[in-house]
Design an enzyme around this catalytic site. Structure first.
Site, PDB file in Angstrom:
ATOM      1  CE  LYS A   1       3.855   0.603   4.653  1.00 36.41           C
ATOM      2  NZ  LYS A   1       3.104   0.684   3.386  1.00 36.41           N
TER       3      LYS A   1
ATOM      4  CD  GLU B   1      -2.732   1.269   2.468  1.00 32.07           C
ATOM      5  OE1 GLU B   1      -3.515   2.238   2.569  1.00 32.07           O
ATOM      6  OE2 GLU B   1      -2.632   0.374   3.321  1.00 32.07           O
TER       7      GLU B   1
ATOM      8  NE  ARG C   1       5.219  -8.433  11.552  1.00 33.06           N
ATOM      9  CZ  ARG C   1       4.508  -7.306  11.550  1.00 33.06           C
ATOM     10  NH1 ARG C   1       3.219  -7.334  11.829  1.00 33.06           N
ATOM     11  NH2 ARG C   1       5.073  -6.162  11.251  1.00 33.06           N
TER      12      ARG C   1
END
Length: 794
Positions: free
Chosen positions: A508, A278, A498
């Site tokens: 983020k 994104e 992850r």
């Protein structure tokens, strides 16, 4: 029990499980299982840790609750007590305790026998583990040399554990990896080649056209090739006739034969993956792993990978971020098959949303966000869930035309409000936003959600493997529900752990706060684990890819990876590629009294220590004069046995030059501050001192050496996992950035340009920063010369 009370109990249980350190996914899965919830709650109360405990203890208690032998329930309090007191602190000890009680039954037992069986109080030293590892390697040396990095490390680990059952498994792994590297050296191209698989029998053909195509269950993890854990395309597309969707738990891809044939006609059977960031911020090191998985799998299987921008939220997205992502993907060494945007498919997504409404699988809702959350928590249907299809179609058209105010309506998918998976609680498909889009302008005032758009665009682009991290695992049901509801092709979904790096934050949202509140100097601050920050710090993309390959790809929740492990790979590469030079950070003047003032001579310094002696490019000229500068820390008034620097009456060797001996010290007026050292040099080089110092000379009489600015960067946070802290900003390291404005450098550095890397002898690896000007160079420290990391450590 009323639904409200049940929901309340689940909330209390979830809070309790999170307090003992369970990760969010495990805690939520546990709450969904009444039996495990009951057992774990009882164990927590037995342990007396209802107010919380360490994650290590919590994970062991979870294991006790789920695996304890039922015939020995009477002894569970004893085991819980040993776990809480850290007398039993490893999974291996806990497993031994299970074995002990499994054969014992309800009768009494002798405590000394129990402690002996579980290794209570046994401490195995690193030296003992090392000796055992050496023995195992010696016994299996021929096989290891033959198999090289295809050696089954698990077998070696088992041999060591058999002899040292109570050894720390992390240390065992580190020493095994270190020993492998010592024995085999660097990996070769041949080590990374895939082992040909035995040809499998083809499954029987299915003539029924309504047959379902199903992917296999998750394959077991392997260490040889990080991509061997993913199914081959032909394995992914076997035909089965099993009935699916019978219980609503949609967890695997299931395609009709017609959908599969249409998909194969487009792809030709090739692997197609996508890297879907994104564009709402800069990419961080976690995205380096995602790129390695997405692009790497496609490359490994002879396929292709899209770079697709997941641009469904115009409030947070900018062209700056899009441009950055394109540049970073290229810098990381990956070439996209195509660059696409979710916004490229806005019309397709809208048309499919209309079709979803027509099929009775979506409705326009007027609840506020708080009302939606409250209803979802109570598993209650929206008052507008059963409105007529025609009414939802009309309202959705009004939403598209901008006739409804922002926040007054959403389109929601009609999923399963009674599911145990909260990601099936009628997720939002579209919301109204009167915000121009950075890629398509002001054409749209309704935008699709991630949960709606992601799976559909995967299908439209004929993605074969939809790969994401484990926090998205609970969304897999919604992913397949929507594609099934629309009758679209379904890619194979696979989640992996992850990347968690110590002493930093990866969210983020937190990164954005650090940048916008100016705790750091922008998205590319070298202290951040953003890829732009790492690049500016001098970390190379090849070192990062080597790091990601080294940590592997698994479905297990990954423990925290120490930042030292990344620095090890960076140091390994820079040691081979960076030229050597000398810089003095805190200069202390040394006047050589037996060398005539104004005298200068050029010495040969080795730029590439490992290069042949007849290679001219391996040397650079270094001026030597009667005035030189050493580090202030390399001089002290009182000498000691373990000190190798300069002291009154003591000699040291100047790197690439001559031995010097301190003959006098000049002090400031306070009689304490050293202003200048007087020394004599030995031109014959007969003196053989132990200490070797780096230095910089005046290039010509009464002319200062080249002045440069040096920035020393350290870990941004003091704690290993600052994200777990309530006040994580208070954990910022005040010494994470130290600026030395007037360091002295050798003249050859004058021509360095932005991005050039050097090893400053005795100081570390440095890179020329973009803040450099023709008047003054700025250097960032990439890594120190040494650290405490052991190959294979975490």
């Amino acid at each position: 029990m009323p639904a409200k009370d049940t929901c309340f109990d689940k909330e209390k249980s979830l809070e309790l499980f999170l307090r003992i350190g369970l990760d969010d996914r495990t805690a939520k899965n546990t709450v969904a299982n009444n039996k495990v919830t009951t057992n774990l709650t009882a164990v927590i109360h037995e342990a007396g840790v209802t107010d919380g405990c360490s994650r290590a203890v919590g994970n062991l208690l979870y294991t006790v609750a789920t695996k304890y032998p039922t015939n020995s329930l009477v002894h569970r309090p004893t085991l819980v007590e040993y776990v809480v007191s850290s007398k039993i602190k490893t999974p291996a000890q806990l497993e031994a305790a299970f074995s002990f009680f499994a054969t014992l039954g309800p009768e009494n037992f002798k405590l000394n026998e129990f402690e002996e069986a579980c290794g209570v109080g046994v401490e195995v030293s690193v030296e003992e583990i090392g000796n055992t590892v050496n023995d195992v390697f010696e016994e299996n040396k021929n096989a290891i040399l033959e198999e090289r990095y295809r050696t089954n490390v698990g077998d070696l680990f088992a041999h060591v554990r058999k002899r040292q059952p109570w050894a720390d498994p992390k240390i065992v792994k580190q020493l095994i990896d270190s020993k492998l590297y010592e024995l085999l050296g660097e990996r070769t191209a041949a080590d990374n080649e895939k082992v040909p698989k035995k040809k499998k029998e083809k499954p029987a053909k299915v003539e029924d056209k309504s047959a379902i195509v199903s992917a296999p269950e998750h394959p077991s993890e392997e260490d040889i090739n990080p991509f061997s854990i993913f199914p081959q395309p032909e394995e992914n597309l076997k035909v089965h006739t099993e009935v699916f969707f019978s219980d609503g738990s949609i967890l695997r891809c299931c395609n009709t034969k017609e959908l599969l044939e249409k998909h194969l006609k487009v792809t030709g059977g090739k692997v197609l993956t996508r890297f879907p960031p994104e564009p709402n911020g800069y990419l961080h090191i976690g995205h380096a792993k995602a790129m390695f998985v997405d692009f790497g799998l496609a490359k490994d299987r002879g396929g292709q990978c899209y770079l697709r921008f997941d641009d469904t939220n115009p409030d947070a997205e900018k062209k700056e971020y899009i441009d950055h992502i394109k540049d970073i993907v290229h810098w990381m060494g990956w070439e996209p098959f195509k660059i696409t945007y979710t916004s490229d498919y806005f019309q397709d997504l809208y048309d499919l949303a209309v079709e979803l409404i027509r099929r009775g699988h979506a409705y326009v809702d007027h609840q506020t966000p708080d009302e939606i959350m409250g209803y979802r928590e109570k598993k209650m249907n929206s008052p507008w869930r059963d409105r007529p299809i025609a009414e939802s179609l009309k309202l959705f058209e009004d939403m598209k035309r901008g006739l409804i105010e922002e926040g007054k309506a959403t389109l929601r998918m009609k999923q399963d409000m009674q599911s145990d998976n909260f990601n099936m609680y009628d997720l939002i498909a579209y919301r109204i936003k009167f915000t121009p889009h950075p890629h398509v302008g002001d054409k749209w005032c309704i935008y699709p959600s991630y949960d709606y758009a992601h799976c559909i665009v995967d299908s439209l682009e004929n993605i074969t493997h939809s790969l994401c991290t484990l926090e998205f695992e609970t969304r897999r049901a919604s992913y397949y529900w929507l594609l099934h509801a629309l009758g679209l092709y379904q890619p194979y979904v696979w989640e992996y752990s992850r990347l968690n790096i110590s002493n930093t934050v990866m969210s983020k949202r937190k990164l954005n706060r650090l940048v916008t509140e100016k705790w750091v100097d922008g998205w590319d601050d070298p202290r951040l684990m953003t890829l732009a920050g790492l690049k500016r710090r001098g970390v190379t993309s090849t070192a990062m890819n080597a790091f990601v390959r080294g940590i592997g790809i698994t479905r297990s929740d990954c423990s925290m990876i120490r930042v030292d492990r990344l620095e090890y790979h960076v140091r390994e590469e820079l040691n081979k590629t960076s030229s050597r030079t000398m810089v003095v950070l805190h200069p202390l003047k040394v006047v050589i009294t037996n060398l005539e003032a104004g005298t200068t001579m050029d010495l040969d310094a080795r730029k590439w220590p490992d290069a042949p002696t007849d290679d001219v490019s391996a040397f650079y000229k270094l001026p030597f004069s009667n005035v030189i500068y050493i580090e202030q820390s390399d001089f002290r008034m009182k000498d000691t046995k373990d000190y190798y620097g300069l002291a009154p009456g003591k000699s040291v060797l100047l790197r690439y030059a001559f031995p010097i001996k301190c003959t006098d010290v000049i002090f400031d007026g306070d009689k304490e501050t050293v202003l200048e050292i007087r020394a004599e040099y030995d031109p014959s080089k007969k003196t053989k001192p132990k200490g070797v110092l780096h230095w910089v000379a005046e290039p010509s009489p009464r002319v200062d050496p080249l002045k440069v600015e040096v920035r020393l960067f350290d870990k941004l946070f003091l704690s290993e996992n600052p994200a777990d802290l309530d006040d994580w900003l208070a954990d910022l390291n005040p010494q994470s950035k130290l600026v030395i404005p007037n360091a002295y450098a050798v003249p050859t550095l004058r021509n360095a340009t932005t991005g050039d890397s050097f090893q400053f002898e005795r100081l570390g690896y440095f890179v020329v920063d973009k803040d450099s000007t023709p008047e003054k160079l700025v250097f960032n420290r990439t890594v120190r010369l040494r650290d405490s990391y052991s190959k294979g450590g975490k």
